[in-house]
Design a protein around this motif. Structure first.
Motif: not given
Length: 885
Positions: A358-365, A595-603, A643-644
């Motif tokens: 998950g280090t390549g994933n982004a947070v959504i508030d 990348l965690d497949l269930g979370l959005p990717t940092t673009g 899938a997510d």
């Protein structure tokens, strides 16, 4: 099998009185309406055909002797009548076992705006089978299915169509109106496929061609299929047309195989346009782009997975905000069940689809996703459908010594049907089966000379959401260190109607794809874009279908080679006279390891796709141990990460209904395997699979009153009887009182289990995965729900073995006493509600409304049928021979 409602409607259509017998003589009514000639339809004498192959010449001589059939340019079927046995079969290479090749496609082959004799004549077959539950034998198959053979066999054609532009082509119709297309060349056959598409599905294909373009470009927040069914028009822009046209170049660049597909499509289009012109269908001629558009629409609805990471990341943030980072993440991981070891899988072995740290994933508030982005995600998820089941048994489990194949897709129930059937022969083509009108010339689900194939939706993750860092404005974003401008996309104009507003359809794109909306990440405003691996490549899947149709498939290896060319996400199934096989297709991206497949990717560019998984890494098997391949959209194999947007691959899945039904007998005939499918089709999974865990907790303490104890006893008895939601006597009420109890109790039980931990996030979870999608969901019920959550948590609380137990204790926050009390209270509240609604406190007298669950096709098509959870187009077939190697 017959219903007064069906007969009355058909009489209205044809303005005829029923046949002999009183009004209640349903069979007489049916025969009186459909089994006599219809003078409303034109009849012409047979034109003298040119000489041809002996089998065709024999048929033509028989046709001339019979006289009075519809020949040439008539676009509707002729009268049904008695069919004299033919002197000889068609002479086609058909290796299916005698009496072991069947299919059905309700409501009927015809989809004309003026209903005809073949508009509903397969509906009583389909509906009649439902009431048999698991009491289906081989002797029943001819009653509830129609022959699935090459050509007409011993039948004479009810009509013959001879398109004037192709003298080497003729189209024979059988007694159910199915078109058997015979051509001297491959081009003739492809032309005939286009011609038949118009004659059988002109209204539907015209509705799909415009909205299909919205699917091809991934216009955010729009369900193209619903746009089509609401009769709204979409006028594409030049930008959209140019985007679609690129796919032809992609095919042509592949060499001879791709060029052949383009040639086939062009012949198909010629057949479409000639038939449209003759029939006076309004609107512009069909083009290659129309085929691309309809193919994209089919793929978007049934052949993709993923693309809902942002909403789920927002849910994670809300959990962490309330419970703390660690506890919130544990709850989130429990609920998404990416790789639950108890999830039923179809194939042995392990196939890895890696989900990283998950280090390549982004947070959504929490609470930050804008209305447009939320609507786009919800629309995209609701637009996806799970095509239905497949039951394959190998030779060792077949009573005939040859594999058994009972399989088909569930694409919903419409009139005209979303699928039509055709039988194609000539120029190297030999295939019979179903296809989506306008999506191309090939049979997409069906049979070849000595094998059958079918599909279920796999939902494999091929769509990712990216969180784009904005730089100064909403239309500027950071990628690879540069501040870039988003690219505007003007898709076209949508006409007024229900749903999205009328007017221009426009959106912005980043390097990843369309921007669906905006949110906040760590307090900063961000854009959310969507990347689909098959976008702009929908026609590439035609390569696999071309192989299925052209005798290129002759064994499991060639089947897997063909299926691997299909880029949409489907599980493909195969059977011949000695083998069964499965391959799970899809253009599956290789993601970065972090990348965690269930979370959005940092673009910002550091976590892009790294190619695509080769076919050898996809779930697949040939003649697996156990000699069975059974799938109902469940996880194809262990290790294949969900899938997510798929949170239902847990300890309970509807696939277990099929597994249990098949396991009731060690070996099967084709009829008993159909019985296994038909048994599962009307079972309530909540009672059949989840009740034991609920009961295990409830029985640890006394019921609050005799009524609740009686309710539980009735649920247990219903389970012992099969948990079927059948209304066998058609009195409008489900036969067993257990259905009424479970309908009222389940949402209360589900909330009782989950609410102690989720609290205010209970409704958020329900927006991501419904508590259930039960029988009134019109065709693919019980595909997702909180079934595994309730089962897994309650089994652990009751002290039963659990593999991969949740890290969170949900019901009663881990207290058996508190959990039991909440479950009995849920049952008590359900009893109060049903007793009040039905006017009796005796649970044995309660009944659920079966009429509300009846399957409806369209408001303009008033026939309904019993609820059943079965494939829309279904094959039941076995082969006893094989082409020489």
């Amino acid at each position: 099998m017959y219903s007064p409602q069906l007969c009355r409607f058909l009489r209205l259509w044809h303005r005829r009185e029923p046949g002999p017998g009183p009004e209640g003589d349903l069979e007489g009514c049916w025969k009186g309406v459909l089994m006599r000639p219809f003078s409303r339809y034109p009849r012409t004498d047979a034109a003298r055909p040119s000489a041809g192959p002996p089998r065709r010449a024999a048929r033509r001589r028989a046709t001339r002797r019979r006289g009075g059939v519809v020949v040439g340019l008539v676009l509707v079927a002729a009268a049904l009548g008695g069919l004299a046995p033919r002197a000889s079969a068609d002479g086609l290479p058909d290796f299916s076992s005698p009496g072991q090749a069947w299919n059905v496609l309700p409501p009927g082959e015809s989809g004309s705006t003026t209903p005809g004799p073949h508009s509903a004549d397969q509906l009583p077959l389909y509906d009649g089978l439902t009431s048999l539950f698991d009491q289906v034998t081989d002797a029943d198959l001819p009653t509830y299915f129609k022959p699935n053979i090459f050509g007409l066999g011993s039948e004479e054609p009810s009509s013959v169509e001879r398109p004037p532009a192709r003298p080497g082509l003729h189209i024979d119709r059988d007694s159910k109106g199915v078109a058997h297309v015979f051509g001297d060349t491959r081009g003739d056959v492809m032309y005939g496929a286009g011609w038949v598409t118009v004659t059988d599905r002109a209204p539907l294909m015209e509705l799909l061609r415009g909205p299909g373009r919205l699917a091809a470009v991934d216009a955010p927040g729009i369900d193209p299929f619903q746009i089509a069914l609401s009769f709204r028009r979409f006028t594409p822009s030049a930008q959209t047309e140019a985007f679609l046209a690129q796919q032809i170049s992609l095919l042509q660049n592949l060499g001879p195989a791709g060029e052949q597909v383009v040639t086939d499509i062009d012949a198909y289009l010629q057949g479409i346009n000639d038939a449209r012109s003759l029939a006076g269908v309004p609107g512009p001629a069909w083009t290659r782009n129309d085929v691309v558009a309809v193919a994209a629409l089919v793929g978007a609805r049934f052949g993709k997975g993923g693309g809902d990471e942002a909403r789920r990341a927002q849910f994670l943030s809300a959990l962490q905000q309330r419970l703390g980072d660690g506890a919130g993440r544990k709850v989130f991981d429990d609920l998404r069940e990416q790789n639950d070891p108890e999830a039923p899988v179809t194939l042995p072995g392990k196939f890895k689809l890696v989900s990283g740290d998950g280090t390549g994933n982004a947070v959504i508030d929490a609470g930050s996703i804008g209305a447009s982005a939320a609507q786009a995600a919800e629309t995209g998820q609701s637009a996806q459908r799970s095509a239905s089941n497949a039951l394959l048994l190998g030779a060792s489990r077949s009573q005939t010594g040859h594999p058994l194949f009972v399989a088909g897709p569930q694409v919903g129930y419409l009139y005209p049907g979303a699928l039509y059937e055709a039988d194609l022969h000539g120029g190297g083509i030999d295939a019979r089966g179903a296809t989506f009108p306008g999506s191309g010339p090939y049979v997409q689900l069906g049979r070849g000379q000595d094998f059958s194939w079918s599909a279920t939706s796999s939902g494999t993750d091929i769509v990712d959401q990216y969180v784009e860092t904005l730089c100064g404005a909403d239309t500027m974003y950071v990628f690879e260190g540069d501040c870039r401008a988003m690219t505007p996309f003007d898709a076209g104009t949508l006409s007024p109607g229900p749903g999205p507003p009328a007017g221009p359809v426009t959106f912005n794109e980043t390097v990843h794809g369309p921007v669906s909306g905006y949110a906040r990440s760590n307090g900063k405003r961000v854009a959310i874009s969507n990347k689909r691996s098959t976008r702009g490549r929908e026609l590439m899947s035609a390569l696999g279908f071309a192989d299925f149709n052209s005798n290129a498939v002759h064994d499991p290896a060639s089947f897997i080679a063909a299926a691997s060319k299909i880029e949409f996400t489907f599980n493909w199934f195969y059977a011949d006279s000695g083998n069964i096989a499965m391959f799970s297709s899809g253009r599956v991206p290789r993601r970065a390891d972090d990348l965690d497949l269930g979370l959005p990717t940092t673009g910002t560019g550091g976590f892009e796709w790294q190619g695509f998984l080769p076919a050898s890494k996809h779930p697949q098997a040939v003649n697996p141990s156990g000699a069975a391949i059974i799938n109902w959209n469940n996880k194809p194999a262990a290790g294949w990460t969900a899938a997510d947007d798929e949170w239902a691959e847990g300890s309970v899945h509807r696939d277990e209904l099929l597994l249990d039904a098949v396991a009731r007998s060690g070996t099967h005939s084709l009829g008993s395997l159909v019985a296994a499918m038909n048994r599962a089709a009307t079972q309530d999974i909540r009672n059949a699979q989840v009740l034991p865990a609920i009961e295990a907790v409830l029985r640890t303490g006394p019921a609050p009153s005799p009524r609740e104890s009686r309710m539980l006893d009735l649920l247990e008895q219903w389970r012992a009887d099969g948990s079927s939601r059948l209304d066998r006597d058609l009195d409008g009420r489900i036969d067993d009182p257990g259905a009424a109890i479970m309908d009222a109790a389940w949402p209360r039980i589900a909330d009782a289990v989950m609410s102690p931990v989720l609290g205010p996030q209970l409704a958020d979870l329900a927006s991501l995965i419904s508590r259930d999608n039960k029988a009134n969901s019109q065709g693919s019920s019980y595909g997702s729900g909180w079934y595994g959550y309730v089962d897994k948590d309650l089994r652990r609380l009751a002290g039963q073995p659990v593999t991969g137990a949740f890290k969170t204790r949900f019901c009663g926050a881990g207290s058996l006493t508190a959990c039991r009390s909440s479950l009995w209270r849920a049952l008590q509240e359900a009893g109060d509600a049903v007793a009040s609604a039905q006017g009796t406190d005796d649970p044995a007298q309660w009944r659920s409304d079966a009429t509300a669950e009846r399957i409806r096709f369209l408001p303009s098509f008033p026939i309904t049928m019993r609820w059943t959870n079965r494939p829309t187009f279904q094959q039941a077939i076995s082969y006893s021979g094989h082409r020489p190697s």
